[in-house]
Write an enzyme that holds these catalytic residues in place. Structure first.
Site, PDB file in Angstrom:
ATOM      1  N   LYS A 283       0.849  -1.206   0.000  1.00 47.25           N
ATOM      2  CA  LYS A 283       0.000   0.000   0.000  1.00 47.25           C
ATOM      3  C   LYS A 283       0.885   1.256   0.000  1.00 47.25           C
ATOM      4  O   LYS A 283       0.718   2.147  -0.828  1.00 47.25           O
ATOM      5  CB  LYS A 283      -0.901  -0.004   1.237  1.00 47.25           C
ATOM      6  CG  LYS A 283      -1.895   1.132   1.246  1.00 47.25           C
ATOM      7  CD  LYS A 283      -2.880   0.969   2.391  1.00 47.25           C
ATOM      8  CE  LYS A 283      -4.014   1.947   2.232  1.00 47.25           C
ATOM      9  NZ  LYS A 283      -5.240   1.354   1.761  1.00 47.25           N
TER      10      LYS A 283
ATOM     11  N   LYS B 136       1.699  -4.578  10.845  1.00 49.43           N
ATOM     12  CA  LYS B 136       0.317  -4.757  11.297  1.00 49.43           C
ATOM     13  C   LYS B 136       0.350  -5.454  12.650  1.00 49.43           C
ATOM     14  O   LYS B 136       1.210  -6.294  12.912  1.00 49.43           O
ATOM     15  CB  LYS B 136      -0.429  -5.655  10.296  1.00 49.43           C
ATOM     16  CG  LYS B 136      -1.922  -5.543  10.386  1.00 49.43           C
ATOM     17  CD  LYS B 136      -2.447  -4.417   9.513  1.00 49.43           C
ATOM     18  CE  LYS B 136      -3.944  -4.301   9.595  1.00 49.43           C
ATOM     19  NZ  LYS B 136      -4.456  -3.257   8.697  1.00 49.43           N
TER      20      LYS B 136
ATOM     21  N   GLY C 157     -21.491   6.196   3.515  1.00 48.03           N
ATOM     22  CA  GLY C 157     -21.024   6.284   4.904  1.00 48.03           C
ATOM     23  C   GLY C 157     -19.947   7.346   5.048  1.00 48.03           C
ATOM     24  O   GLY C 157     -19.978   8.389   4.375  1.00 48.03           O
TER      25      GLY C 157
ATOM     26  N   ASP D 228     -27.389   2.379  -0.965  1.00 42.99           N
ATOM     27  CA  ASP D 228     -26.961   1.922   0.372  1.00 42.99           C
ATOM     28  C   ASP D 228     -28.025   0.950   0.888  1.00 42.99           C
ATOM     29  O   ASP D 228     -29.215   1.123   0.603  1.00 42.99           O
ATOM     30  CB  ASP D 228     -26.840   3.115   1.335  1.00 42.99           C
ATOM     31  CG  ASP D 228     -26.003   2.784   2.557  1.00 42.99           C
ATOM     32  OD1 ASP D 228     -24.926   3.387   2.723  1.00 42.99           O
ATOM     33  OD2 ASP D 228     -26.412   1.898   3.348  1.00 42.99           O
TER      34      ASP D 228
HETATM   35  P1  NAD Z   1     -19.028   3.211   6.841  1.00 41.33           P
HETATM   36  O1  NAD Z   1     -19.339   2.060   7.710  1.00 41.33           O
HETATM   37  O2  NAD Z   1     -19.033   4.586   7.403  1.00 41.33           O
HETATM   38  O3  NAD Z   1     -20.034   3.226   5.589  1.00 41.33           O
HETATM   39  C1  NAD Z   1     -20.327   2.087   4.849  1.00 41.33           C
HETATM   40  C2  NAD Z   1     -21.724   2.258   4.264  1.00 41.33           C
HETATM   41  O4  NAD Z   1     -21.964   1.152   3.391  1.00 41.33           O
HETATM   42  C3  NAD Z   1     -22.848   2.238   5.297  1.00 41.33           C
HETATM   43  O5  NAD Z   1     -23.735   3.322   5.056  1.00 41.33           O
HETATM   44  C4  NAD Z   1     -23.549   0.879   5.084  1.00 41.33           C
HETATM   45  O6  NAD Z   1     -24.938   0.940   5.345  1.00 41.33           O
HETATM   46  C5  NAD Z   1     -23.288   0.669   3.599  1.00 41.33           C
HETATM   47  N1  NAD Z   1     -23.312  -0.726   3.157  1.00 41.33           N
HETATM   48  C6  NAD Z   1     -22.859  -1.833   3.774  1.00 41.33           C
HETATM   49  N2  NAD Z   1     -23.031  -2.914   2.995  1.00 41.33           N
HETATM   50  C7  NAD Z   1     -23.583  -2.471   1.844  1.00 41.33           C
HETATM   51  C8  NAD Z   1     -23.977  -3.106   0.641  1.00 41.33           C
HETATM   52  N3  NAD Z   1     -23.829  -4.412   0.454  1.00 41.33           N
HETATM   53  N4  NAD Z   1     -24.522  -2.335  -0.356  1.00 41.33           N
HETATM   54  C9  NAD Z   1     -24.671  -1.000  -0.174  1.00 41.33           C
HETATM   55  N5  NAD Z   1     -24.312  -0.361   0.954  1.00 41.33           N
HETATM   56  C10 NAD Z   1     -23.781  -1.075   1.943  1.00 41.33           C
HETATM   57  O7  NAD Z   1     -17.608   2.854   6.171  1.00 41.33           O
HETATM   58  P2  NAD Z   1     -16.556   3.864   5.542  1.00 41.33           P
HETATM   59  O8  NAD Z   1     -15.630   4.340   6.586  1.00 41.33           O
HETATM   60  O9  NAD Z   1     -17.260   4.858   4.691  1.00 41.33           O
HETATM   61  O10 NAD Z   1     -15.713   2.867   4.636  1.00 41.33           O
HETATM   62  C11 NAD Z   1     -16.260   2.297   3.483  1.00 41.33           C
HETATM   63  C12 NAD Z   1     -15.253   1.320   2.884  1.00 41.33           C
HETATM   64  O11 NAD Z   1     -14.043   1.997   2.567  1.00 41.33           O
HETATM   65  C13 NAD Z   1     -14.845   0.167   3.806  1.00 41.33           C
HETATM   66  O12 NAD Z   1     -14.590  -0.972   3.023  1.00 41.33           O
HETATM   67  C14 NAD Z   1     -13.569   0.664   4.422  1.00 41.33           C
HETATM   68  O13 NAD Z   1     -12.743  -0.418   4.832  1.00 41.33           O
HETATM   69  C15 NAD Z   1     -12.950   1.403   3.262  1.00 41.33           C
HETATM   70  N6  NAD Z   1     -12.008   2.440   3.648  1.00 41.33           N
HETATM   71  C16 NAD Z   1     -12.429   3.451   4.451  1.00 41.33           C
HETATM   72  C17 NAD Z   1     -11.547   4.447   4.801  1.00 41.33           C
HETATM   73  C18 NAD Z   1     -11.982   5.620   5.655  1.00 41.33           C
HETATM   74  O14 NAD Z   1     -11.295   6.646   5.636  1.00 41.33           O
HETATM   75  N7  NAD Z   1     -13.091   5.528   6.368  1.00 41.33           N
HETATM   76  C19 NAD Z   1     -10.216   4.399   4.332  1.00 41.33           C
HETATM   77  C20 NAD Z   1      -9.820   3.355   3.486  1.00 41.33           C
HETATM   78  C21 NAD Z   1     -10.732   2.380   3.151  1.00 41.33           C
END
Ligand code: NAD
Length: 348
Positions: free
Chosen positions: A68, A80, A179, A200
């Site tokens: 990464k 990790k 999200g 969503d």
């Molecule tokens: P979050 O939990 O805040 O939001 C995820 C959203 O996806 C929720 O609203 C949930 O209801 C929805 N959801 C779950 N399953 C679903 C499906 N099958 N179809 C449609 N919607 C669905 O998570 P986040 O922090 O926004 O992260 C989202 C993704 O990005 C995750 O995979 C996370 O690992 C990755 N990610 C996040 C960050 C970060 O800065 N938060 C950084 C790198 C990677």
């Protein structure tokens, strides 16, 4: 494999292990590579059938972090931590264990820094932080806006590759998952003039934001069947598989979700369908750059933004190399990371 075999056969640098007598948990801190800099990676905590499985996870995830950071040429190393529980813990036991984990990280004196991962949300990183300076928890801020800026930069590289210019005006982007990342990403894309389709499983999340931004709402089960230019997975991992890829009606995939491909073969499936894939570990690196950049590395906000926006150039180069070789951008991204690591090793 035994712990002995797992460590002998691993190509990483070292593993710190600690048995927590009070809870029966094992802590493994796997350092895969320091070639580019001090390792940073989240702490995962869950119940494992055997400690060996926790160690294997730590090693595999640490290697992922090496690639990464190397993929975006960022000066951090791959590491990790895994806390392998033998049983569920009550809140008090859990917090005391996390405090001891923090104390262990502090003893390493900066050789490893940590953040959130599965089972350890930012509020629990704040518990780890009670005993160490080397942890990025809630108090470090919300990475979502940085991650979304990186995905936006990725979408611009995708547009340049597909349409010859990076502008997103009039391009249709379907965002799956509204999200912490999906919300700011939708706002940024709307500002850039893109047409949005929001989806969503919590329908009200998509509906409320769609009303605010003048976007369309797509039922969660229809997300793969909906025509769009860019499909942006921002919900959960494993969404790109034989079934969903056959259904996709997009020209490209660029989103934030971790581990979007169910298996590496899915990169070939996308390539065979001429769907451009922005490798997730590059497209979602914005959050990974933002908080450590500000908190651990003393970068200014402007430097952090510039570094995140350079994801556009990185992906443009990856797409070019993949086009020349008629291959999935995943291969080009992995080769690029390999070259960065070799350079890092030579520079030391
Ligand atoms: P979050 O939990 O805040 O939001 C995820 C959203 O996806 C929720 O609203 C949930 O209801 C929805 N959801 C779950 N399953 C679903 C499906 N099958 N179809 C449609 N919607 C669905 O998570 P986040 O922090 O926004 O992260 C989202 C993704 O990005 C995750 O995979 C996370 O690992 C990755 N990610 C996040 C960050 C970060 O800065 N938060 C950084 C790198 C990677």
């Amino acid at each position: 494999m035994s712990i002995d075999e797992l460590i002998r056969s691993w190509d990483g640098e070292f593993v710190v292990s600690s048995f927590d007598r009070a809870t029966g948990a094992w802590i493994f801190i796997a350092i895969h590579s320091t070639r580019l800099g001090q390792p940073l990676g989240g702490t995962r905590m869950k119940v494992y059938d055997a400690p060996e499985e926790g160690l294997r996870d730590a090693q595999r995830l640490a290697e992922g972090m090496t690639y990464k950071w190397a993929g975006i040429d960022f000066p951090l190393g791959g590491g990790k931590a895994v806390i392998a529980l033998s049983r569920p813990l009550d809140e008090g036991e859990r917090d005391r264990l996390l405090e001891r984990h923090g104390a262990l990280i502090e003893k390493l004196g900066g050789a490893f820094s940590t953040g959130a991962d599965l089972g350890v949300g930012p509020e629990l990183v704040d518990v780890i932080r009670r005993n160490t300076r080397y942890a990025l928890g809630h108090s470090a801020g919300d990475p979502g806006p940085y991650t979304s800026l990186g995905v936006l930069s990725g979408c611009r590289a995708v547009a340049a590759e597909l349409f010859g210019k990076p502008g997103l005006t009039g391009r249709t982007v379907l965002i799956q998952g509204i999200g912490d990342v999906g919300v700011p990403l939708s706002r940024r894309l709307a500002q850039a003039g893109a047409k949005l389709k929001l989806s969503d499983i919590e329908v009200t999340r998509a509906r409320d934001l769609a009303a605010e931004l003048g976007a369309a709402v797509v039922a969660a089960e229809r997300a793969y069947d909906e025509p769009c230019d860019i499909f942006a997975p921002c919900a959960v991992g494993g969404v790109l598989n034989a079934d969903s890829i056959a259904r996709l009606r997009c020209k490209a995939v660029c989103g934030a979700a971790n581990n979007q491909l169910e298996s590496d073969e899915d990169a070939e499936r996308l390539h065979a369908r001429h769907i451009l894939y922005a490798p997730d570990f590059i497209a979602n690196a914005g959050g990974a750059i933002g908080l450590p950049g500000l908190e651990l590395m003393g970068m200014s906000e402007e430097e952090v933004i510039a570094s995140i926006e350079s994801i556009e150039r990185t992906l443009a180069e990856i797409f070019q190399e993949a086009r020349r070789n008629d291959e999935s951008p995943l291969h080009a991204a992995m080769r690029r990371a390999g070259r960065v690591l070799e350079r890092g090793a030579a520079a030391r």
